[in-house]
Design an enzyme around this catalytic site. Structure first.
Site, PDB file in Angstrom:
ATOM      1  N   THR A 333      57.338  42.007  58.880  1.00  0.00           N
ATOM      2  CA  THR A 333      57.014  43.747  59.267  1.00  0.00           C
ATOM      3  C   THR A 333      55.566  42.657  59.919  1.00  0.00           C
ATOM      4  O   THR A 333      55.438  41.670  59.504  1.00  0.00           O
ATOM      5  CB  THR A 333      56.375  44.928  58.855  1.00  0.00           C
ATOM      6  N   GLU A 334      54.366  42.796  60.745  1.00  0.00           N
ATOM      7  CA  GLU A 334      53.414  42.386  61.313  1.00  0.00           C
ATOM      8  C   GLU A 334      51.766  42.789  60.193  1.00  0.00           C
ATOM      9  O   GLU A 334      51.433  41.699  60.636  1.00  0.00           O
ATOM     10  CB  GLU A 334      52.701  43.950  62.013  1.00  0.00           C
ATOM     11  N   HIS A 335      52.968  43.414  58.838  1.00  0.00           N
ATOM     12  CA  HIS A 335      51.599  42.716  57.661  1.00  0.00           C
ATOM     13  C   HIS A 335      51.513  41.895  56.984  1.00  0.00           C
ATOM     14  O   HIS A 335      50.728  41.578  55.835  1.00  0.00           O
ATOM     15  CB  HIS A 335      51.437  44.029  57.014  1.00  0.00           C
TER      16      HIS A 335
END
Length: 529
Positions: A333-335
């Site tokens: 994910t973007e995290h």
């Protein structure tokens, strides 16, 4: 001298007009005790006043982990710059977050930046550069020609500029200092050496600390526990104590919403995928099942919030990852969580059973570098120009999150969501879909309310893109949408074309039916590519 203090003492030195930065990813790595202490201080003393807050990612859930809502008070908050905003309805009070009210009623100066910018900007502040320059976001809502990221009329200042460099346009985010930052870690000794051994994410922790100290700012950390000096290997300490001014210990802090602590989110203990709860058959699940067909083995795949995040979960439910199957699918994910299973809902952002965890700035290096070749993202609106909106619609002001960076940098794009919204009800009968009650809000609209990304612009640059809903699938061509699939039981005219405010470019000559298995409540055996 020990740096460990209570929360009230830690925030007592914040002055009127200061700029405060804070880590957090929804409920994950949110220093809630520090935000609460600052909010309480203002509530009791009307001090400090007129602060600017910098949240690289939407922080807290505005419920049990209130996060940014603790400081959403008129007089305390003058300005906020956020990578995303949280907008749920509290099931207890029935109210939306106080911060959303302040934005809707134009009580504060509110700006929304893409998370790629909020992360990379911190690196530029830390190295005392003039600012962050990027081509990502040109033509979107963050472009000064489209509002420059302003979310309220009170937001007059130009925090983003459009410049030319060597004959090409770029967006430029000038640097400004952070006076105090709140960060979050697992453990600290008395000198403030911080480690993240029990955390699912690192996010902007390191970047915030470096950015603040480069300009003489203060770094305040919230941790789960204090440990003796020298008790950890130096390789486990990610932020040295020389960069930390105060530490607050909160043994009771939650890992995230509804999760007090679960080692499976940082790889400390693997959880059998059989323990994942079954996903009921809904319109969203149908979308996820169809999108799963686009996931390839041995291709770094990134998933956004919403229906897209359900894709790995439905694949797990299908048994695709049994044995060593998961090793062939590379999810993130973007995290910054790598490997394992992307989670949905309030647990989105961290992965279950991850293999590795990158910090937020490095993760957007990966994203902007085009290493995430496949991306599945949600959509709120899609218009006749091929523009998608997820950042501002109706009464919702979520911002773009990582959407712009991901969409612009991936090679293959899938946009997921229901065909309409606002009361949509469906039923499933014999492998067919029936629309019981149509949603009040059309998502295929003449013109989006906010420009998050030009999908057709990306296709013209060589990307491929599909829009997947519970009743129809579209391919995005340079000329517009091509209707390629419909669900069994759906009338193309009544349920698809008449529910759009514009006509697709064309209906495919070989219009196909979506797999009937998607509409049957039973375990599926299909395998992804």
């Amino acid at each position: 001298m020990s740096k460990i203090v209570d929360a009230a003492t830690a925030v007592a030195s914040i002055q009127d007009g200061s700029t405060v930065g804070c880590v957090g990813v929804i409920g994950w790595v949110t220093p809630d005790a520090l935000l609460k202490a600052l909010g309480d201080r203002f509530r009791h003393s009307q001090s400090p006043k007129n602060l600017t807050f910098y949240f690289p990612v939407g922080t807290g859930d505005a419920q049990g982990i209130k996060g940014m809502d603790h400081v959403a008070q008129e007089g305390l908050m003058k300005r906020i710059v956020g990578g995303s905003y949280i907008n749920p309805v509290d099931p207890v009070t029935g109210k939306r977050p106080e911060l959303m009210r302040l934005i809707r009623e134009n009580k504060i100066e509110a700006y929304s930046w893409p998370i790629g910018a909020t992360m990379h900007w911190l690196r530029e502040v830390a190295r005392r550069s003039p600012g962050y320059m990027t081509h990502i976001g040109l033509g979107t809502y963050i472009d000064p020609e489209n509002g420059g990221g302003r979310f309220t009329e009170k937001a007059h200042d130009d925090l983003v500029r459009k410049i030319d460099f060597e004959g090409r346009p770029y967006l430029f985010y000038p640097s400004w200092k952070l006076d105090t930052v709140f960060i979050y870690a697992s453990s600290s000794d008395e000198f403030g050496n911080l480690s993240f051994e029990n955390e699912a994410l690192v996010s902007s922790n390191i970047a915030l600390a470096l950015a603040a100290k480069a300009h003489g700012g203060r770094v305040i950390a919230q941790v789960r526990r204090s440990v003796p000096y020298g008790a950890r290997p130096a390789s486990e300490v990610r932020i040295p104590g020389v960069l930390v001014d105060a530490v607050v210990v909160d043994p009771a802090m939650m890992m995230t919403t509804d999760v007090a602590f679960d080692a499976a989110f940082f790889g400390g203990k693997r959880k059998p995928l059989s323990q994942l709860p079954p996903i009921p058959l809904t319109a969203d699940k149908v979308v996820a099942l169809r999108a799963a067909k686009e996931v390839h083995k041995r291709e770094l795949s990134i998933f956004g919030f919403g229906a897209a995040a359900d894709v790995p979960l439905v694949m797990a439910e299908q048994g695709i990852f049994e044995g060593d199957g998961l090793k062939d699918y590379w999810f993130t994910t973007e995290h910054g969580s790598y490997g394992g299973i992307v989670m949905s809902g309030w647990q989105f952002s961290a992965n279950l059973n991850p293999d590795a965890i990158l910090d937020g700035v490095s993760q957007f290096d990966v994203i902007d570098g085009g290493l995430c070749r496949f991306a599945a993202l949600a959509f709120a609106q899609f218009d006749q120009r091929g523009v998608v909106n997820v950042s501002k619609f109706g009464v919702a002001n979520p911002g773009a999150g990582g959407f712009i960076d991901i969409a612009e940098s991936a090679t293959r794009l899938v946009f997921t969501g229901t065909f309409t919204t606002g009361g949509l009800e469906v039923s499933f009968e014999g492998g067919k879909l029936r629309i019981v009650k149509e949603g009040k809000v059309r998502k295929f609209t003449t013109q989006v309310e906010h420009i998050t990304y030009s999908v057709i612009g990306g296709v013209k640059r060589g990307q491929t893109a599909q829009v997947i809903t519970e009743r129809a699938v579209f391919e995005v061509a340079p000329e517009g949408l091509i209707l390629t699939e419909v669900a069994p039981g759906i009338d193309v005219r009544r349920d698809v074309l008449d529910q759009m405010e514009f006509a697709p470019w064309k209906v495919a000559d070989d219009l196909k039916m979506m797999d009937a298995q998607f509409f049957i409540e039973r375990p599926l055996q299909a395998k992804a590519g």
